[in-house]
Design a protein around this motif. Structure first.
Motif, PDB file in Angstrom:
ATOM      1  N   ALA A 171     -58.714 -61.602  44.603  1.00 29.61           N
ATOM      2  CA  ALA A 171     -59.809 -62.212  43.857  1.00 29.61           C
ATOM      3  C   ALA A 171     -60.109 -61.472  42.570  1.00 29.61           C
ATOM      4  N   ASP A 172     -59.179 -60.675  42.078  1.00 33.41           N
ATOM      5  CA  ASP A 172     -59.400 -59.913  40.852  1.00 33.41           C
ATOM      6  C   ASP A 172     -59.114 -60.804  39.647  1.00 33.41           C
ATOM      7  N   LEU A 173     -60.087 -61.595  39.255  1.00 33.64           N
ATOM      8  CA  LEU A 173     -59.893 -62.569  38.199  1.00 33.64           C
ATOM      9  C   LEU A 173     -59.673 -61.914  36.848  1.00 33.64           C
ATOM     10  N   ARG A 174     -60.348 -60.819  36.581  1.00 35.78           N
ATOM     11  CA  ARG A 174     -60.230 -60.192  35.266  1.00 35.78           C
ATOM     12  C   ARG A 174     -58.804 -59.716  34.997  1.00 35.78           C
ATOM     13  N   SER A 175     -58.160 -59.158  35.999  1.00 38.36           N
ATOM     14  CA  SER A 175     -56.789 -58.694  35.784  1.00 38.36           C
ATOM     15  C   SER A 175     -55.845 -59.880  35.560  1.00 38.36           C
ATOM     16  N   VAL A 176     -56.097 -60.985  36.268  1.00 39.42           N
ATOM     17  CA  VAL A 176     -55.265 -62.180  36.076  1.00 39.42           C
ATOM     18  C   VAL A 176     -55.430 -62.716  34.662  1.00 39.42           C
ATOM     19  N   LEU A 177     -56.654 -62.736  34.167  1.00 39.60           N
ATOM     20  CA  LEU A 177     -56.896 -63.223  32.807  1.00 39.60           C
ATOM     21  C   LEU A 177     -56.248 -62.305  31.779  1.00 39.60           C
ATOM     22  N   ARG A 178     -56.302 -60.990  32.023  1.00 44.69           N
ATOM     23  CA  ARG A 178     -55.648 -60.064  31.095  1.00 44.69           C
ATOM     24  C   ARG A 178     -54.142 -60.285  31.063  1.00 44.69           C
ATOM     25  N   GLU A 179     -53.559 -60.453  32.234  1.00 39.12           N
ATOM     26  CA  GLU A 179     -52.111 -60.695  32.300  1.00 39.12           C
ATOM     27  C   GLU A 179     -51.738 -62.013  31.621  1.00 39.12           C
ATOM     28  N   ALA A 180     -52.573 -63.030  31.808  1.00 44.96           N
ATOM     29  CA  ALA A 180     -52.289 -64.322  31.189  1.00 44.96           C
ATOM     30  C   ALA A 180     -52.385 -64.242  29.674  1.00 44.96           C
ATOM     31  N   ALA A 181     -53.348 -63.474  29.174  1.00 45.85           N
ATOM     32  CA  ALA A 181     -53.492 -63.328  27.728  1.00 45.85           C
ATOM     33  C   ALA A 181     -52.339 -62.540  27.130  1.00 45.85           C
ATOM     34  N   ALA A 182     -51.811 -61.577  27.908  1.00 45.05           N
ATOM     35  CA  ALA A 182     -50.721 -60.738  27.390  1.00 45.05           C
ATOM     36  C   ALA A 182     -49.381 -61.431  27.445  1.00 45.05           C
ATOM     37  N   THR A 183     -49.267 -62.463  28.270  1.00 42.82           N
ATOM     38  CA  THR A 183     -47.981 -63.157  28.436  1.00 42.82           C
ATOM     39  C   THR A 183     -47.809 -64.183  27.335  1.00 42.82           C
ATOM     40  N   GLY A 184     -46.830 -63.972  26.485  1.00 46.58           N
ATOM     41  CA  GLY A 184     -46.536 -64.934  25.422  1.00 46.58           C
ATOM     42  C   GLY A 184     -45.406 -65.848  25.843  1.00 46.58           C
ATOM     43  N   GLY A 185     -44.771 -66.478  24.881  1.00 43.67           N
ATOM     44  CA  GLY A 185     -43.618 -67.315  25.171  1.00 43.67           C
ATOM     45  C   GLY A 185     -42.452 -66.478  25.639  1.00 43.67           C
ATOM     46  N   SER A 186     -41.867 -66.828  26.735  1.00 47.55           N
ATOM     47  CA  SER A 186     -40.781 -66.030  27.307  1.00 47.55           C
ATOM     48  C   SER A 186     -39.468 -66.365  26.630  1.00 47.55           C
ATOM     49  N   SER A 187     -38.718 -65.319  26.289  1.00 48.55           N
ATOM     50  CA  SER A 187     -37.380 -65.536  25.725  1.00 48.55           C
ATOM     51  C   SER A 187     -36.295 -65.155  26.706  1.00 48.55           C
ATOM     52  N   SER A 188     -36.680 -64.823  27.941  1.00 46.51           N
ATOM     53  CA  SER A 188     -35.681 -64.512  28.960  1.00 46.51           C
ATOM     54  C   SER A 188     -35.222 -65.795  29.628  1.00 46.51           C
ATOM     55  N   LEU A 189     -34.078 -65.705  30.264  1.00 50.62           N
ATOM     56  CA  LEU A 189     -33.475 -66.910  30.833  1.00 50.62           C
ATOM     57  C   LEU A 189     -34.000 -67.219  32.225  1.00 50.62           C
ATOM     58  N   TYR A 190     -34.326 -66.185  32.978  1.00 53.05           N
ATOM     59  CA  TYR A 190     -34.734 -66.386  34.366  1.00 53.05           C
ATOM     60  C   TYR A 190     -36.090 -65.757  34.606  1.00 53.05           C
ATOM     61  N   GLU A 191     -36.746 -66.229  35.644  1.00 50.28           N
ATOM     62  CA  GLU A 191     -37.994 -65.621  36.074  1.00 50.28           C
ATOM     63  C   GLU A 191     -37.885 -65.271  37.552  1.00 50.28           C
ATOM     64  N   GLN A 192     -38.709 -64.332  37.957  1.00 51.68           N
ATOM     65  CA  GLN A 192     -38.647 -63.839  39.328  1.00 51.68           C
ATOM     66  C   GLN A 192     -39.119 -64.914  40.297  1.00 51.68           C
TER      67      GLN A 192
END
Length: 1861
Positions: free
Chosen positions: A1697-1718
């Motif tokens: 339920a740690d919403l603040r950390s999720v929002l921080r991660e979402a803000a830091a994640t830009g457009g991905s240039s990698s081919l695969y995701e975990q």
């Protein structure tokens, strides 16, 4: 004038002056609108719907109002309808609807005006100086066929029109580009319709001497030229034959017509002859010998000619009847010949029999005798041709053969009745012949169905006692199930007809039950899924249709509590309800609903579906569901949203749709009843209750899917939710779907919608729901994206709000530039959806829109923008390939071009011009060259046109070099790494996906452009496009690029080959020739990927060739490839390079396997088969490999459909040897020669001891073994195969001997099995005889194969059994070969019943002695002998006890054989042996566990588990006196599990065995400690990261030991803690990714529930996973609510339920240039849904806190520790405050699964905290409950309004503040 001009003129007139009444004017405007919509629509069903509505509107205008129109306006109206009719000439139904309107005007207003305008339109065709065009022919055809006034005009102008046709048709035949095209076909169709619809007018020109016959004579000459082969199109030639016959049929005198018919029949045969039809004389010169000319003539005569013509004699010969003497020899010869028109030949045979039946009375009069006496040649010929083609692999021939057989039987019956023949010998001869056929023969059942009415059921069932068992086998075999079910239906229908009429329905059903009830119940309760399905879908419906009262007998015999019978119960009631329309709920009283609930909660999908079908189905759509039905369905649906089975989801949607239709139609009926005069006996209150219930259910169901579409939920749940949402919107909205023929909402559904909207319900299209579906456009699976887009486009309002459109435009452009293929496809779909909903949004083109409004300008703008984007991507790739692969990877824009422009453009012509075409082709050329150069690493070689593709090694090196150059580094070190680097994967993916998309787009572009406008693409353009395809297919070896490009290339070739322009047809033909040339040229690249894309290039061209023609390109290609493959290799061949011969073989394989060619390759099958078998002897490995692949593919194609039933065997097909060699006669001498050659070599002295390889031998035997045993043909040629096959029993190769035994069974008629078996036993040697071991082993294998077939009659085995008993030495040490001994024992085992006891006792004693005797040296086959001997001995309990009693003294090899046999076999299941074996295994367990062999330990444990779990009981029963060393064994097992000593297979068996043994411990303290260790192991192995096999065994361990252990603890203090740990493991496993683990965990829950409830029933019905989850949570709260750790257990299943950390991660994640995701470890787990499950139990614990101080302290501690965090995250949630308009940031959060699951976890904890604050005053210092509740409700409401949907339970808890506990 065009339709647009006329309608504009008419609208202008109506606006300027309105002479009609106001109401009439409005209706007329609506009428014009409907005509305009019909004209604009491109969908046939939409056109017809609009025309239907226009017809209704026109009829609403009164005659007076129409007559009141001024003449000018009325004239415009008539012209408008005529122009619309001419516009729709290709849609016959639409033309007839327009004609209805014209007839209405003609009849009620002004017939002369309609006639005059129609005449004017017709004369514009006739009086034109130009030759008739395709459009002219279509219009002429329409006037004749679909226009009443048009036919009047035709009668007036027919002579002039015939003159035009007579000039045009020969001219068409002179043009190569037209003679095989549609214009020739439609011209012949016009001729046929003239002859058919204007017979009297035509007759005067044909049968009377006149001066106007030249036109008809020229037409007749042209038609005969077409028939003779001047035209290659088979459909046109067949139609021409019908036209000529129809011309003959216009004769009024039978003699003249008969003479013409005989003349026509003779004219179709060489040499050239003169055809005389009345006064017409034409010359016929057959151009070929393909048989189509004879087919066309015979088909035409049989179709068109009246009986007196068919019965006419030939006055120039002794032939007395056209039907018998003229047509039958022709038809018979066509059926005998093996041509590609075999289907049509049998169609003509059935037609001939139909006409014979029609004329049979006249035929009797003419002959004065029987038509079909039993010894007549005609009857023999008909029987022969039908029988030999009953198993034809050619599609459709079997069906026509069956039809012909039924007609023949009917004619024979009429013949016998006419001439008083009571014997009817032919029927009984046929019956005997049919009954000899094996059950696998499909034709057997079709023929028996036809024969049954003539011989009766008593005779068939009396002579065919095994009919029920054979029907069960049929229904278990996919391709036999339709004919098997049809035979059953015919049997019971005939039985019903034969029963006395005085019997009541119940008595008749009783007669049925005596014969068929056990059979039907066996099918319904079978474990074979196919048999169950066929029983419920085929057998039950016809049973209840014929015997309605059979339901009572079936229900009386079913016990739903027994395994397998619950499904049968549901099926019986469901089908009964559907057939009878009666309510099923009263059949068994109140128990029916209880049993229904049990079925709906079953773990088996099929049981739940059958119960759901029972609930939802009703034959009356207005039968509104009862309140109980609605309640049950509302409970069922939420628990079945995440089912893994796709068929389950489809059936669920269909069932719910049926239920919704009942709700909708029932509510509509009540609304109409309330408004109408007829009240139907319902009170106002009753009517209101029904409407409340129905509307409320739809509202609930309309909301349910949205809570299942949130990010992070499983694919299964989303797919089911979208299907349910689709069902709701299709059923309960007024959206009309033009692509659906049925299932449209009723016209008055708006009444119900309006009624629901007034109540504030049925708001299906609000903004929040729209946002949620938009978020699904970024789902990771293509199906969810496509379904969501389809719902948005089809049902939601036509435009997106401006803010949504703006965000979607930005987002789609971002996604198009993603290197991930999936995200680029998301962007293309999002852009397509945006364009369709809101149009194109382009500032640069705003002026263009202002000046040129409309769809075409939008399409042009889209194309230009995307072309600019594509050019930018190309230039980036050209400058920096690495940068392009990351940020502008090309394939996204190509996909967008395909989806947003090509698929959606209304008119490609309007959006394209020459400059855009040129730019498109330039870009595609440059892109393909650039990408191919990147993969090759050599741009100069690529541009030079070298077609040898680079090897994979070359491609890897080229990409590595590119990466090194563009990264500025030195040499890369990829060769040291097994995995490809991220950069390498990016470049490779960018290249192959872009090449694939380029091919798909280019092919679709050419297809669409040529379909709309052939002038837009020049030949030069198409040549350039062909070079692009050729480059991709011949210069790239990546299969993804090749396969994807082939989709576009096939469209390209099809478009060109179907064109009328010979220049365009030449392009694919030249490509094919180039491809064949490349095949024949030596190449210098390595051998990989089966000749790369070259075979696919050739296959695509040939698949595009028109099937109705002779396929000259296919014949040329096959012959060229055969010639190339036959070329000798030469002296200096290198097998590391691509050899032309190998490439040719791979290309042939591609042609054989290609679905596009299908049966077209069958005429070449013998030559290809002989080639492949010959090439198996090649010295080149690549050649042998290619030949073997070709042979395998060819066999599958030749043999047709494979049997899928378990009893049919895995290798048998449905074609008998006689049928096979009938269709491929040239193969027989070759195969026989090969077999004889191999057999003759074995006859040489010493040959059996030497290895002589004949590579073709085993494949030939494999082919023969796959044939289906059948009745011997009359020539007995298949018996020639038996001597060499028998001689091959001496082969030194084991596999040859084994396959020869199977081939022997297939090639021998079942009636000869007994004699052959006797012959084989006579050759068994004595102990003193010298013999070849190989031959002896082969003979025994052949004997076993015959016995395994099950067709050797036991009565014929006495002599053979005596010989086998006399050869007992073959099973003893006197026979030194273990393999011979093993197969001898298998033969004896099959004959155990007829063998004498003394012999069996003697043999068993010898075997016991031999098994325990010491073995000296290595003996091949010893293990196989041990297995066979052990199985033989253990079949007798006496010997089984002895052998297991000596287990500890046996040798290690024998012990391994024993436990292996025990693990694999199930023949030891005697109840008195189970305890013996279990005790022996447990006593030796410690020794086995301490052994060194992991294989032995694993097998030993598997055997132990098999014995302990074999009785099928829910809980395995322990031994009465457990093994004293059991604790030591348990310790060893648990120790191995704790330290992970061994692989997953061993550990899984160890865990299962430990779980079973743990239940047998008696020492309670030791048991408790062991139990704790066991629980710890389960916790470790249940983790998602653990191997699947271990997670599954965790579930099995819970089932096997969980319940017994809990029961054994009784009132022990450790019980709650142990139960809590086991329930926790069960909860985790119920969310496991493995379906098997979930199902077994659900069984544990069922067993635990059954145990704790104290049920006395022995059987336990396993429940569905979601019900099991609920049940375990219930048990947890009931049994462990105050146990320490319960709260932590529940909270552990909540998402973080740690919403603040999720929002921080979402803000830091830009457009991905990698081919695969975990990937997620467990994609099936759904934390959000689990939150909704857990919350009610948390609240119940809070309620119980007053009953336990310990629990109160735990809850207080949790609140004090977590309140601050919960409040802080709630504050963060409040601070989000979504803007009033949609933003990109908010859309990113909407599609983030972490955000959604975190919110669910937060709201669950907040609701729990709120409840604690309300129930405990001491906690209120943490927060004010009222304030928290207000904040929580406000936040949840705000998020719900902005596209976030939470589970209903969570939403209800937050909204109410006091959720239901």
């Amino acid at each position: 004038m065009s339709f647009e001009i006329v309608i504009k003129s008419l609208r202008d007139c109506l606006l300027t002056e309105d002479p009609v009444a106001e109401n009439g004017s409005q209706i007329l405007q609506l009428f014009l609108d409907k005509l305009s919509e019909s004209s604009r629509s491109s969908i046939k069903r939409s056109k017809e719907r609009n025309l239907d509505e226009a017809v209704q509107l026109l009829r609403r205008i009164s005659e007076a109002q129409l007559r009141g129109l001024e003449e000018e306006r009325l004239l415009l109206l008539v012209r408008l309808l005529l122009s619309l009719q001419l516009e729709m000439v290709s849609i016959s139904t639409a033309c007839r609807k327009v004609d209805q309107m014209l007839q209405h005007l003609a009849a009620n207003v002004d017939h002369q005006m309609v006639y005059k305008e129609t005449l004017h339109s017709f004369q514009s065709i006739v009086r034109s100086d130009q030759a008739l065009s395709l459009e002219d022919f279509q219009r002429a055809c329409m006037f004749l066929e679909d226009s009443a006034v048009g036919r009047e005009v035709w009668r007036e102008c027919y002579m002039a029109m015939l003159q035009k046709v007579s000039e045009a048709l020969p001219a068409v035949l002179q043009e190569e580009s037209q003679r095989d095209g549609p214009i020739c076909y439609i011209a012949v169709k016009v001729c046929l319709q003239v002859f058919q619809l204007l017979p009297s007018e035509v007759a005067r020109l044909v049968w009377e001497e006149n001066h106007s016959k030249e036109a008809v004579q020229r037409i007749l000459q042209a038609l005969m030229d077409i028939i003779s082969g001047k035209c290659c199109n088979r459909d046109t030639r067949l139609l021409a034959g019908t036209a000529v016959a129809m011309l003959i049929n216009t004769a009024s005198e039978s003699r003249a017509a008969g003479a013409a018919a005989w003349s026509l029949l003779q004219a179709c045969r060489p040499p050239p002859r003169q055809l005389a039809v009345g006064v017409l004389q034409v010359r016929c010169e057959p151009a070929g010998t393909d048989g189509v000319e004879r087919l066309a003539v015979s088909r035409g005569l049989l179709t068109c000619c009246r009986p007196h013509v068919l019965l006419s004699p030939n006055h120039n010969s002794t032939q007395t009847c056209l039907l018998l003497d003229g047509l039958f020899p022709l038809v018979f010869a066509l059926c005998e010949e093996k041509r590609d028109c075999h289907y049509f030949a049998f169609e003509v045979l059935a037609l001939w029999l139909r006409r014979v039946k029609e004329c049979v009375t006249d035929l009797w009069k003419m002959a004065g005798a029987r038509l079909l006496p039993d010894d007549s040649r005609l009857l023999q010929q008909l029987t022969h041709i039908i029988w030999t083609n009953a198993e034809s692999p050619v599609e459709g021939v079997r069906e026509f053969a069956s039809c012909a057989f039924a007609l023949l039987l009917n004619i024979y019956a009429m013949d016998c009745e006419q001439f008083c023949d009571a014997k009817r010998t032919f029927y009984f001869t046929l019956l005997e012949r049919l009954l000899k056929l094996p059950w696998e023969a499909k034709a057997k059942y079709h023929h028996l169905c036809a024969l049954l009415p003539y011989v009766g059921t008593d005779l068939v069932l009396g002579q065919h006692a095994e009919v029920s068992s054979q029907l069960l086998k049929c229904l278990s075999t996919n391709h036999l199930s339709p004919c098997g079910s049809e035979f059953y239906k015919c049997l019971i229908q005939q039985q019903r007809r034969e029963l006395p009429a005085s019997l009541s329905e119940l008595e008749m059903a009783g007669r049925w039950a005596k014969s068929w009830q056990p059979f039907l119940l066996q099918a319904l309760a079978s474990e074979v899924t196919l048999l169950q399905t066929n029983g419920s879908t085929h057998l039950l419906p016809c049973t209840f249709q014929v015997f309605p009262s059979a339901v009572h007998h079936l229900l009386a015999s079913l016990d739903p509590q027994r395994p397998g019978q619950l499904h049968a119960w549901a099926c019986v009631l469901s089908v009964y309800r559907a057939i009878s329309g009666c309510s099923p709920w009263a059949l068994q009283g109140g128990a029916t609903f209880k049993t229904l609930q049990l079925a709906l909660g079953s773990a088996e999908d099929k049981v739940r579906l059958a119960a759901l079908d029972l609930l939802c189905r009703s034959p009356k759509t207005r039968a509104i569901p009862t309140a109980e039905e609605v309640k049950v369905l509302e409970e069922f649906l939420p628990q079945n949203l995440n089912c893994e089975s796709s068929p389950f989801r489809q059936h669920l949607q269909a069932a719910v749709r049926r239920f919704l239709v009942r709700v909708r139609d029932g509510c509509l009926a009540h609304i109409r009843g309330a408004k109408g005069k007829k009240k139907e006996g319902f009170s106002h209150e009753r009517r209101k209750d029904v409407l409340d219930q129905g509307i409320g259910f739809v509202e609930w169901l309309g909301q349910l899917p949205y809570s299942s579409l949130s990010p992070g939920l499983s694919y299964q749940r989303k797919k089911t939710a979208l299907l349910l949402l689709s069902a709701v919107l299709e059923t309960c909205t007024d959206t009309w779907s033009p692509d659906k023929k049925k299932g449209q909402p009723p016209a008055n559904v708006g009444l119900l919608i309006e009624h629901a909207r007034r109540r504030g319900q049925w708001d299906f299209f609000c903004r929040t729901k729209q946002l949620l579906l938009i978020s699904c456009l970024e789902d990771s699976t293509n199906e969810i994206r496509e379904l969501s887009a389809a719902l948005l486009l089809r049902f939601f309002p036509p435009g997106f709000p401006a803010d949504v459109a703006e965000v979607l435009e930005t987002r789609s452009r971002q996604l198009l530039c993603s290197p991930r293929v999936q995200e680029a496809q998301m962007g293309a779909l999002m852009m397509k959806t945006l364009l369709q909903k809101s149009g194109h949004r382009c500032e640069e083109c705003s002026r263009s829109f202002t000046a040129h409004s409309g769809r075409a300008s939008r399409d042009r703008c889209v194309l230009r923008v995307l072309l600019r984007e594509l050019e930018e991507h190309y230039l980036t790739a050209k400058a920096d390939m690495m940068l392009s692969a990351r940020t502008k990877p090309i394939h996204g824009v190509l996909c967008a071009l395909q989806r947003c422009w090509l698929e959606e453009a209304a008119d490609v012509r309007a959006s394209l011009d020459r400059s855009l075409i040129t730019k498109l082709l330039d870009l595609l050329e440059e892109i393909s060259r650039l990408l191919l150069a990147v993969l090759r690493g050599d741009r100069e070689a690529c541009a030079a046109g070298k077609y040898a593709p680079p090897s994979f090694c070359d491609m890897g090196n080229a990409i590595s070099s590119l990466i090194s150059q563009q990264s500025g580094g030195g040499q890369t070190h990829e060769e040291d790494c097994v995995l490809l680097s991220e950069e390498h994967s990016l470049v490779l993916t960018c290249c192959w996906v872009s090449l694939k998309e380029a091919g798909v787009f280019l092919g679709s572009l050419v297809e669409k452009v040529l379909k709309e406008s052939r002038q837009l693409l020049t030949k030069q353009d198409l040549m350039r496009a062909s070079e692009v395809f050729k480059d991709i297919l011949l210069k790239c070896r990546h299969w993804g690029a090749v396969e994807g490009c082939c989709v576009g290339f096939t469209k390209f070739c099809t478009s060109l080959l179907s064109s009328d322009d010979p220049d365009l047809k030449e392009i694919p033909t030249q490509m094919l020739e180039d491809g064949l040339q490349v095949v024949q040229c030596p190449r210098s690249t390595s051998v990989t990927r089966r000749a790369a894309g070259l075979p696919m290039l050739i296959l695509c061209v040939l698949s595009a060739e028109e099937a109705s023609k002779a396929r000259p390109l296919l014949a040329l290609s096959v012959q060229t490839l055969l010639d190339t493959a036959r070329r000798p290799l030469g002296d200096s061949w290198d097998q590391t390079l691509d050899l032309p011969q190998v490439c040719a073989v791979h290309t042939l394989q591609a042609l054989v396997r290609g679905a596009g060619l299908g049966a077209a390759v069958l005429p070449f099958a013998p030559a290809v088969a002989i080639l492949s078998l010959t090439l198996l002897s090649s010295p080149c490995w690549a050649m042998r490999n290619a030949a073997l692949q070709l042979y395998s593919s060819l066999c599958s194609r030749m043999l047709g459909q494979r049997s899928s039933g378990a009893e049919a065997g895995p290798s048998q097909h449905s074609m008998s040897p006689a049928a096979f060699f009938f269709h491929y006669p040239t193969l027989q001498p070759f195969l026989l020669g090969e077999l004889r050659g191999a057999a003759q070599h074995l006859q040489k002295p010493g040959a059996g001891a030497t290895l002589h390889l004949q590579p073709s031998l085993y494949p030939i035997l494999t082919l023969l073994a796959q044939l289906q045993p059948g009745v011997q043909d009359s020539s007995e040629t298949q018996l020639d195969f038996l001597p060499p096959i028998l001689q091959l029993s001496a082969s030194p190769v084991y596999s040859v001997r084994a396959m020869a035994s199977r081939a022997l069974v297939a090639m021998t008629p079942p009636s000869g099995y007994a004699d052959l078996f006797l012959q084989l036993t006579s050759k068994l040697p004595g102990p003193q005889d010298s013999c070849c071991h190989n031959r002896l082993h082969g003979q025994l294998l052949q004997m076993r194969a015959l016995l395994d077939s099950g067709s050797v009659p036991s009565d014929d085995l006495r002599e053979a059994v005596g010989r086998i008993q006399a050869s007992v030495w073959l099973g003893t040490t006197a026979q030194r070969c273990p393999l011979v001994r093993a197969v001898y024992l298998s033969v004896v085992d099959s004959l155990r019943r007829p063998c004498c006891e003394t012999f069996l006792l003697q043999l068993s004693g010898r075997l016991m002695h031999d098994l325990h005797a010491p073995q000296h040296g290595l003996q091949i086959g010893l293990s196989s002998f041990h297995q066979q001997a052990l199985g033989f001995l253990c079949a007798d309990p006496k010997w089984a006890r002895q052998i297991w009693g000596d287990f500890s003294a046996a040798s290690p090899e024998l012990r391994l054989s024993l436990v292996t046999w025990l693990r694999d076999k199930r023949g030891w299941r005697q109840t008195d042996m189970k305890d013996v074996i279990q005790r022996v295994l447990q006593s030796s367990l410690k020794e086995a566990l301490l052994g060194d062999s992991v294989d032995y330990r694993t097998t030993y444990l598997a055997a132990l588990v098999a014995v302990m779990t074999d009785d099928g009981s829910a809980v395995p029963q322990p031994l009465s006196s457990p093994e004293p060393r059991l604790p030591e064994c348990l310790h060893l097992l648990l120790q191995d599990l704790e330290v992970q000593n061994g692989g997953p297979e061993f550990l899984s068996q160890a865990l299962y065995a430990a779980s079973l043994l743990l239940c047998q411990l008696r020492n309670s303290s030791l048991k408790t400690s062991m139990l704790q260790r066991w629980c710890g192991i389960l916790k470790c192995q249940r983790a998602p990261e653990a191997p699947e096999i271990l997670r599954v065994v965790c579930s099995e361990a819970l089932c096997a030991a969980g319940v017994p252990l809990i029961s054994s603890l009784g009132e022990h203090g450790s019980l709650p803690a142990i139960m809590m740990r086991l329930i926790d493991t069960g909860l985790h496993l119920l969310q496991d990714q493995s379906q098997q683990a979930r199902q077994k965990a659900a069984r544990f829950a069922s067993l635990l529930h059954h145990s704790r409830r104290g049920d006395q029933q022995s059987s336990v019905c396993a429940m569905q996973v979601n019900r099991a989850l609920q049940l375990l949570l219930d048990l947890l709260l009931q049994e462990c609510w105050d146990t320490p750790g319960t709260l932590e257990l529940l909270l552990s299943h909540l998402p973080r339920a740690d919403l603040r950390s999720v929002l921080r991660e979402a803000a830091a994640t830009g457009g991905s240039s990698s081919l695969y995701e975990q990937d997620e470890v467990n994609v099936f787990a759904e934390p959000s849904i689990m939150s909704a499950h857990i919350l009610p139990y948390l609240l119940q614990m809070a309620e119980k806190s007053s009953q336990s101080s310990a629990l109160e302290q735990t809850l207080t501690a949790w609140a004090e520790e977590n309140a601050a965090q919960v409040l802080d995250n709630l504050t963060a949630c409040e601070q989000l405050q979504p803007a009033e308009t949609l933003t990109s940031a908010w859309l990113a959060l909407l599609v983030d699964p972490r955000f959604h699951s975190t919110l669910c976890g937060l709201f669950t904890r907040a609701a729990f905290l709120l409840h604690l604050l309300k129930t405990s005053a001491c906690l209120r210092h943490l927060c004010d409950p009222l304030s928290l509740q207000t904040r929580l409700q406000a936040v949840c409401s705000l998020l719900s309004q902005n596209g976030l949907h939470f589970p209903p339970a969570l939403t209800a808890a937050v909204a109410a503040g006091e959720p239901p506990l």
